[in-house]
Design a protein around this motif. Structure first.
Motif, PDB file in Angstrom:
ATOM      1  N   ASP A  31      49.129  53.484  31.289  1.00 28.24           N
ATOM      2  CA  ASP A  31      49.492  53.593  32.466  1.00 28.24           C
ATOM      3  C   ASP A  31      49.965  53.168  33.531  1.00 28.24           C
ATOM      4  OD1 ASP A  31      46.778  55.105  32.492  1.00 28.24           O
ATOM      5  OD2 ASP A  31      45.075  53.926  32.637  1.00 28.24           O
ATOM      6  N   PRO A  32      50.345  53.760  34.462  1.00 29.16           N
ATOM      7  CA  PRO A  32      51.591  52.654  35.206  1.00 29.16           C
ATOM      8  C   PRO A  32      50.591  50.840  35.118  1.00 29.16           C
ATOM      9  CG  PRO A  32      51.301  54.149  36.595  1.00 29.16           C
ATOM     10  CD  PRO A  32      50.343  54.357  34.825  1.00 29.16           C
ATOM     11  N   TRP A  33      51.337  50.139  36.066  1.00 29.11           N
ATOM     12  CA  TRP A  33      51.047  49.097  36.423  1.00 29.11           C
ATOM     13  C   TRP A  33      50.560  48.994  37.825  1.00 29.11           C
ATOM     14  CZ3 TRP A  33      49.982  43.948  33.992  1.00 29.11           C
ATOM     15  CH2 TRP A  33      50.227  43.848  33.212  1.00 29.11           C
ATOM     16  N   LEU A  34      49.664  48.630  38.033  1.00 28.51           N
ATOM     17  CA  LEU A  34      48.605  48.323  39.468  1.00 28.51           C
ATOM     18  C   LEU A  34      48.140  46.465  39.437  1.00 28.51           C
ATOM     19  CD1 LEU A  34      47.246  50.275  41.464  1.00 28.51           C
ATOM     20  CD2 LEU A  34      44.555  50.107  39.876  1.00 28.51           C
ATOM     21  N   HIS A  35      48.277  46.770  40.746  1.00 26.92           N
ATOM     22  CA  HIS A  35      48.368  45.222  41.981  1.00 26.92           C
ATOM     23  C   HIS A  35      47.074  45.875  41.859  1.00 26.92           C
ATOM     24  CE1 HIS A  35      52.232  43.561  40.650  1.00 26.92           C
ATOM     25  NE2 HIS A  35      52.220  45.179  40.958  1.00 26.92           N
ATOM     26  N   TYR A  36      46.146  44.908  42.292  1.00 29.30           N
ATOM     27  CA  TYR A  36      44.547  44.879  42.760  1.00 29.30           C
ATOM     28  C   TYR A  36      44.781  43.602  43.771  1.00 29.30           C
ATOM     29  CZ  TYR A  36      40.043  46.819  43.467  1.00 29.30           C
ATOM     30  OH  TYR A  36      38.715  47.145  43.776  1.00 29.30           O
ATOM     31  N   VAL A  37      44.456  43.916  44.769  1.00 31.08           N
ATOM     32  CA  VAL A  37      43.829  42.688  45.730  1.00 31.08           C
ATOM     33  C   VAL A  37      42.709  42.758  46.690  1.00 31.08           C
ATOM     34  CG1 VAL A  37      45.641  41.708  48.448  1.00 31.08           C
ATOM     35  CG2 VAL A  37      46.728  42.991  46.595  1.00 31.08           C
ATOM     36  N   ALA A  38      42.749  42.105  46.368  1.00 31.08           N
ATOM     37  CA  ALA A  38      40.940  41.013  47.060  1.00 31.08           C
ATOM     38  C   ALA A  38      40.541  40.282  47.797  1.00 31.08           C
ATOM     39  CB  ALA A  38      39.505  41.917  45.806  1.00 31.08           C
ATOM     40  N   VAL A  39      39.955  40.361  48.258  1.00 31.34           N
ATOM     41  CA  VAL A  39      38.869  39.350  49.357  1.00 31.34           C
ATOM     42  C   VAL A  39      37.681  38.443  49.058  1.00 31.34           C
ATOM     43  CG1 VAL A  39      38.740  38.560  51.158  1.00 31.34           C
ATOM     44  CG2 VAL A  39      40.142  39.903  51.501  1.00 31.34           C
ATOM     45  N   VAL A  40      38.183  37.362  48.692  1.00 38.64           N
ATOM     46  CA  VAL A  40      36.962  36.473  48.281  1.00 38.64           C
ATOM     47  C   VAL A  40      36.589  35.210  49.296  1.00 38.64           C
ATOM     48  CG1 VAL A  40      36.879  36.795  45.501  1.00 38.64           C
ATOM     49  CG2 VAL A  40      37.879  35.019  46.924  1.00 38.64           C
ATOM     50  N   PRO A  41      34.748  34.198  48.782  1.00 40.58           N
ATOM     51  CA  PRO A  41      34.753  33.662  49.865  1.00 40.58           C
ATOM     52  C   PRO A  41      35.137  32.763  49.446  1.00 40.58           C
ATOM     53  CG  PRO A  41      32.777  34.155  48.590  1.00 40.58           C
ATOM     54  CD  PRO A  41      34.025  35.569  48.026  1.00 40.58           C
ATOM     55  N   PRO A  42      35.710  30.996  50.055  1.00 38.12           N
ATOM     56  CA  PRO A  42      36.112  30.239  49.950  1.00 38.12           C
ATOM     57  C   PRO A  42      35.077  29.955  48.946  1.00 38.12           C
ATOM     58  CG  PRO A  42      36.585  30.313  52.063  1.00 38.12           C
ATOM     59  CD  PRO A  42      35.784  31.799  51.893  1.00 38.12           C
ATOM     60  N   GLY A  43      35.392  28.669  48.062  1.00 36.81           N
ATOM     61  CA  GLY A  43      34.502  27.831  47.072  1.00 36.81           C
ATOM     62  C   GLY A  43      34.435  28.987  45.606  1.00 36.81           C
ATOM     63  N   TRP A  44      35.285  30.051  45.511  1.00 34.52           N
ATOM     64  CA  TRP A  44      34.552  31.352  44.493  1.00 34.52           C
ATOM     65  C   TRP A  44      34.625  31.157  43.177  1.00 34.52           C
ATOM     66  CZ3 TRP A  44      37.518  34.427  41.253  1.00 34.52           C
ATOM     67  CH2 TRP A  44      36.667  35.575  40.988  1.00 34.52           C
TER      68      TRP A  44
END
Length: 525
Positions: A31-44
């Motif tokens: 598969d071609p490369w995929l960028h996955y951008v995600a939000v997590v809480p501070p202190g994760w």
């Protein structure tokens, strides 16, 4: 991997990472490369993360705005985690999203603003999956979104012409090609590795016969947090760089390219504050820069050309000619990256670079440092772990072959001219008494080298020419913090060239940009 083919997914409700885990299970090595951008809480903390991150060195995203890039090579996914809120990510991180999982609950009264901010990071035709509550909000059509084919889905298809195509950065380099890196120190090797991992054919040139023979030839160095009362840009960049370096060292060790305990060690570091208080920094480490440089350059897409002096670079259409003395053609490349410290000033003498970058280049200067070295065995009151503060001490550095006794290292000054060796030793022994009171040791050897320093002691990372001709970039001016900063700065530069999500928040990236406005502020002062 090119910026033009890799898709970017934005997930505003990462939670337990179930969507990422399902995606990893469904993907194959073809598969071609995929960028996955995600939000997590501070202190994760990654130690409580999905199993898909088990192979990554553990890390914690401490503060709002912290970012961490992780490569899931088997699934061909680059994961970028942002600590904060989804609304905060839209204004803090540079990205262009092809697909969005907009599944968080937006702040009351700010939904319209959030949808408009989302529109600014979407490419034409981007698909949006959301919740029933969000889908009922009235701001979607006004921001350029239209209902999708499936329920609770939208597509970004504004009826007006976009002033920016949202593809500007992706178009800088449409596909991997040839890249010439000038300089084989810690910055040059990091750049070469970053581009090679993206499919580029990289040639690294250096005047020395072997890599890491300049300032990166220091026998060992500490990488540790840099605390400050105001969490200033240097502190933030060091925090990002340390996380990136730990991840890099663990990954290279897993591939057999580095040996933990000989080439590096997650030893922890004791920091001596100005007040004299001692603070334990569990995530500090020491490393051998030369070993790291060799490991980076071992990538099969990288060729090293030692004893090769680059005298000039000239532009010929879409190609750069890299020339040696007597106008001898050494290489042709679509992209040139400069990581040769102060030598870039002379090399760029005939290139018409952008005015802001030219001013920053003119302000680069040298700072010299000397490391004192001695035998560790039999030294009384030697600390168990490295110490950092007004100087640094590595109390026990094992011999890389294991056949010689360990050594201690202490340093270093930050002088405009190289100090006489006797004077440098005397200064280092004074530092030693601050770092490790009662430790009595006599230096038997030394290392002396030069650092490249910018006007504000922050690195210069970015293009030297204006887009769309931005095919000449630099990464230099690391000063005394190259071991902490080089890796994450190389990842930032590669991300900018290929149009990927950035591994640093936009405001922090501005502090290291090669054309930052701060240069002019200093000029007027």
């Amino acid at each position: 991997m090119s910026g033009s083919t890799a898709r970017t997914v934005l997930d505003t409700a990462f939670g337990d990472g179930a969507r990422l885990a399902a995606l990893v299970d469904a993907r194959t090595a073809s598969d071609p490369w995929l960028h996955y951008v995600a939000v997590v809480p501070p202190g994760w903390d990654s130690r409580g993360s999905p199993q898909v991150l088990a192979s990554i060195a553990p890390f914690t995203l401490e503060a709002v705005g912290d970012v961490q890039r992780c490569a899931l090579d088997a699934a061909r996914i680059r994961l970028t985690l942002f600590a904060g809120s989804a609304d905060g990510l839209l204004t803090a991180l540079e990205l262009r999203a092809d697909e969005v999982c907009w599944l968080h609950a937006p702040n009351a009264g700010q939904a319209d603003a959030a949808i408009k901010a989302l529109a600014r990071v979407c490419v034409q035709g981007a698909s949006i999956q959301t919740t029933a509550a969000c889908a009922a909000l009235p701001g979607w059509q006004a921001a350029g979104f239209v209902p999708g084919e499936a329920p609770l889905h939208f597509a970004f298809a504004p009826p007006w012409r976009l002033r920016r195509t949202r593809q500007t950065q992706r178009a800088i380099m449409a596909a991997p090609a040839r890249c010439a890196v000038i300089g084989a120190g810690i910055s040059g090797a990091a750049l070469a590795d970053a581009m090679a991992r993206r499919g580029w054919a990289v040639t690294v040139f250096d005047t020395h016969p072997q890599p890491a023979q300049g300032g990166s030839g220091v026998p060992a160095a500490l990488v540790a947090p840099l605390p400050s009362a105001d969490d200033n840009p240097a502190t933030r960049l060091t925090r990002h760089g340390l996380r990136w370096m730990r991840q890099t060292l663990y990954a290279l060790s897993a591939r057999g390219l580095l040996r933990q305990g000989f080439d590096w060690e997650a030893s922890g570091v004791t920091r001596v504050l100005e007040s004299g208080e001692r603070q334990w920094q569990a995530d500090g480490l020491w490393l051998r820069p030369a070993a790291l440089v060799r490991a980076w350059l071992a990538h099969p897409q990288i060729a090293f050309c030692g004893s090769c002096s680059v005298a000039r670079i000239t532009r010929h259409g879409a190609l750069w000619h890299v020339e040696g003395p007597g106008e001898k053609l050494l290489a042709q490349a679509e992209l040139v990256l400069l990581a040769n410290g102060l030598d870039c000033q002379e090399l760029l003498g005939t290139v018409d670079v952008e005015p802001r970058a030219a001013i920053a280049l003119a302000k680069l200067h040298a700072a010299f440092g000397t490391i004192s070295i001695g035998m560790a065995d039999g030294v009384a009151n030697r600390p168990a772990a490295p110490v950092n503060g007004a100087g640094s001490l590595i109390p026990t550095l094992p011999d890389p072959t294991g056949s010689e006794p360990p050594r201690w290292l202490v340093g270093a000054d930050f002088s405009a001219q190289p100090l006489p060796i006797a004077q440098a030793h005397a200064a280092n022994l004074q530092r030693l008494q601050t770092l490790a009171p009662g430790m009595r040791a006599e230096p038997l050897a030394h290392w002396q080298g030069q650092r490249c320093v910018s006007h504000d002691r922050m690195p210069l990372v970015g293009p030297l020419l204006a887009a769309p001709e931005a095919t000449l970039w630099m990464c230099t001016g690391m000063g005394a913090r190259g071991m902490a900063w080089a890796g994450v700065c190389a990842e930032l530069l590669a991300s900018r060239i290929t149009g990927e999500p950035w591994p640093l928040a936009r405001d922090l990236a501005r502090h290291v940009d090669s054309q930052r406005r701060r240069v002019f502020i200093r000029d007027k002062a």
